[in-house]
Design a protein around this motif. Structure first.
Motif, PDB file in Angstrom:
ATOM      1  N   ASP A  52       0.666  -1.128   0.053  1.00  0.00           N
ATOM      2  CA  ASP A  52      -0.113   0.050  -0.104  1.00  0.00           C
ATOM      3  C   ASP A  52       0.837   1.357  -0.191  1.00  0.00           C
ATOM      4  O   ASP A  52       0.404   2.157  -0.392  1.00  0.00           O
ATOM      5  CB  ASP A  52      -0.724   0.014   1.308  1.00  0.00           C
ATOM      6  N   VAL A  53       1.883   1.158   0.538  1.00  0.00           N
ATOM      7  CA  VAL A  53       2.917   2.449   0.943  1.00  0.00           C
ATOM      8  C   VAL A  53       4.359   1.908   0.882  1.00  0.00           C
ATOM      9  O   VAL A  53       4.473   0.773   1.379  1.00  0.00           O
ATOM     10  CB  VAL A  53       2.522   3.009   2.218  1.00  0.00           C
ATOM     11  N   MET A  54       5.336   2.624   0.080  1.00  0.00           N
ATOM     12  CA  MET A  54       6.602   2.337   0.356  1.00  0.00           C
ATOM     13  C   MET A  54       7.147   3.478   0.952  1.00  0.00           C
ATOM     14  O   MET A  54       7.424   4.386   0.198  1.00  0.00           O
ATOM     15  CB  MET A  54       7.115   2.223  -1.198  1.00  0.00           C
ATOM     16  N   ASP A  55       7.482   3.381   2.127  1.00  0.00           N
ATOM     17  CA  ASP A  55       8.002   4.561   2.940  1.00  0.00           C
ATOM     18  C   ASP A  55       9.243   4.324   3.041  1.00  0.00           C
ATOM     19  O   ASP A  55      10.175   3.441   2.441  1.00  0.00           O
ATOM     20  CB  ASP A  55       7.379   4.475   4.211  1.00  0.00           C
ATOM     21  N   SER A  56       9.978   5.407   3.778  1.00  0.00           N
ATOM     22  CA  SER A  56      11.445   4.983   4.231  1.00  0.00           C
ATOM     23  C   SER A  56      12.046   3.816   4.654  1.00  0.00           C
ATOM     24  O   SER A  56      13.061   3.284   3.971  1.00  0.00           O
ATOM     25  CB  SER A  56      12.232   6.278   4.755  1.00  0.00           C
ATOM     26  N   PHE A  57      11.269   3.291   5.498  1.00  0.00           N
ATOM     27  CA  PHE A  57      11.942   2.013   6.085  1.00  0.00           C
ATOM     28  C   PHE A  57      11.652   0.989   5.108  1.00  0.00           C
ATOM     29  O   PHE A  57      12.644   0.047   4.888  1.00  0.00           O
ATOM     30  CB  PHE A  57      10.945   1.693   7.359  1.00  0.00           C
ATOM     31  N   ARG A  60      14.402   1.274   2.526  1.00  0.00           N
ATOM     32  CA  ARG A  60      15.746   0.887   3.001  1.00  0.00           C
ATOM     33  C   ARG A  60      15.969  -0.465   3.123  1.00  0.00           C
ATOM     34  O   ARG A  60      16.976  -1.004   2.730  1.00  0.00           O
ATOM     35  CB  ARG A  60      15.945   1.764   4.389  1.00  0.00           C
ATOM     36  N   GLU A  84       0.805   4.873  -8.179  1.00  0.00           N
ATOM     37  CA  GLU A  84       0.466   5.850  -7.152  1.00  0.00           C
ATOM     38  C   GLU A  84       1.637   5.670  -5.887  1.00  0.00           C
ATOM     39  O   GLU A  84       2.130   6.726  -5.558  1.00  0.00           O
ATOM     40  CB  GLU A  84      -0.834   6.106  -6.441  1.00  0.00           C
ATOM     41  N   VAL A  85       1.973   4.593  -5.891  1.00  0.00           N
ATOM     42  CA  VAL A  85       3.117   4.403  -4.775  1.00  0.00           C
ATOM     43  C   VAL A  85       4.634   4.982  -5.384  1.00  0.00           C
ATOM     44  O   VAL A  85       5.276   5.684  -4.472  1.00  0.00           O
ATOM     45  CB  VAL A  85       3.281   2.806  -4.622  1.00  0.00           C
ATOM     46  N   PHE A  87       4.631   7.568  -7.317  1.00  0.00           N
ATOM     47  CA  PHE A  87       4.708   9.214  -7.170  1.00  0.00           C
ATOM     48  C   PHE A  87       4.830   9.509  -5.745  1.00  0.00           C
ATOM     49  O   PHE A  87       5.615  10.606  -5.716  1.00  0.00           O
ATOM     50  CB  PHE A  87       3.095   9.195  -7.626  1.00  0.00           C
ATOM     51  N   ALA A  88       4.235   8.708  -4.719  1.00  0.00           N
ATOM     52  CA  ALA A  88       4.595   9.196  -3.375  1.00  0.00           C
ATOM     53  C   ALA A  88       6.143   8.928  -3.167  1.00  0.00           C
ATOM     54  O   ALA A  88       6.516   9.658  -2.376  1.00  0.00           O
ATOM     55  CB  ALA A  88       3.746   8.413  -2.437  1.00  0.00           C
ATOM     56  N   GLN A  91       8.173  11.734  -4.367  1.00  0.00           N
ATOM     57  CA  GLN A  91       8.066  13.063  -3.373  1.00  0.00           C
ATOM     58  C   GLN A  91       8.528  12.824  -2.260  1.00  0.00           C
ATOM     59  O   GLN A  91       9.338  13.937  -1.641  1.00  0.00           O
ATOM     60  CB  GLN A  91       6.481  13.269  -3.329  1.00  0.00           C
ATOM     61  N   LEU A  92       8.971  11.623  -1.839  1.00  0.00           N
ATOM     62  CA  LEU A  92       9.549  11.647  -0.300  1.00  0.00           C
ATOM     63  C   LEU A  92      11.020  11.651  -0.502  1.00  0.00           C
ATOM     64  O   LEU A  92      11.795  12.111   0.558  1.00  0.00           O
ATOM     65  CB  LEU A  92       8.925  10.191   0.095  1.00  0.00           C
ATOM     66  N   GLY A  93      11.680  11.270  -1.853  1.00  0.00           N
ATOM     67  CA  GLY A  93      12.924  11.292  -2.168  1.00  0.00           C
ATOM     68  C   GLY A  93      13.446   9.984  -2.123  1.00  0.00           C
ATOM     69  O   GLY A  93      14.661  10.000  -1.959  1.00  0.00           O
TER      70      GLY A  93
END
Lengths: 120, 134
Positions: A52-57, A60, A84-85, A87-88, A91-93
């Motif tokens: 659903d989300v690929m965040d910094s953790f 990494r 959409e993932v 895209f996010a 933006q997050l870098g």
């Protein structure tokens, strides 16, 4: 939430099937590295279609998986990052710069086969 | 206007729950799938900071409606942890005190339209962010 890992020839395929917690991601990292050693795999595909989300953790951890597997002489491909993932992530870098990515499982397998041919 | 939703954050499971609820609230408020994913990603980063640095805290989802017709979603991530000694440094890309990628807070600022952080060493951190419907 355990991630099933399938063995197909020299390739391991890990298909993430739901949102993963940080602990689940670390478990996947351990399982993949262990199985690459056990089966002497030449390639690993991580299918993140259901993430659903690929965040910094998560990014990494995927980078760490790819680096650990590269030290074993095998290649990792991430497949199925949803638009959409992606895209996010940008933006997050997060760009996952040094991991090959492919559209889907089929393209990921084709990438690994081509890589194996170019070595042999 | 829909009521606030408060999610208690005390483990990495709660991080997943918070971002999933955040996505659902964002979609109900009228955000596109793509915008809802941006919001869910920001919530994931903020909630993880709570678990990593303060052990526990809360994430509040607050649909907002301005008199000029603007509709948005405000997220308040709050904890009573050790606080951030140098907020300017914590907002810098690539800086991490935890061995992470250092993209958490500066990344959240890029994902959202409004960003506010109040933190004092010893008394916790509150990050308030808002995304407006385009």
């Amino acid at each position: 939430m355990q991630v099933p890992i399938l063995k197909q020839g020299g390739v391991l395929i890990a298909t993430i099937q739901a949102a993963l917690s940080d602990a689940d991601l670390l478990e996947l990292r351990t399982a993949l590295v262990q199985q690459v050693v056990r089966y002497r795999s030449s390639g690993v595909i991580v299918d993140v279609t259901a993430m659903d989300v690929m965040d910094s953790f998560a990014s990494r951890t995927l980078l760490e998986i790819s680096h650990m597997i590269r030290l074993r002489g095998a290649a990792t491909v991430i497949v199925g990052i949803q638009p959409e993932v992606a895209f996010a992530m940008v933006q997050l870098g997060l760009t996952l710069e040094d991991i090959p990515t492919a559209l889907d499982l089929e393209e990921g397998l084709a990438y690994l086969q081509q890589k194996a041919r170019s070595i042999n | 206007m829909p009521a606030d939703t408060q999610i208690l954050i005390a483990s990495d499971r709660d991080v997943v729950a918070a971002r999933q609820q955040g996505r659902a609230v964002a979609l109900r408020a009228g955000f596109s799938m793509s915008e809802a994913t941006l919001i869910a990603t920001a919530i994931s980063e903020l909630a993880r900071n709570i678990v990593s640095y303060a052990n526990q805290g809360s994430v509040t989802l607050r649909p907002v409606h301005r008199s000029n017709g603007a509709i948005g979603l405000t997220i308040v991530a709050s904890d009573s942890g050790p606080g951030i000694a140098d907020v300017t440094l914590a907002l810098r890309d690539g800086y991490s005190s935890s061995g992470g990628l250092g993209l958490g807070l500066p990344g959240v600022r890029r994902l959202m339209d409004e960003f506010d952080i109040v933190s004092r060493a010893g008394s916790g951190t509150t990050v308030t962010v808002t995304k407006w419907l385009p």
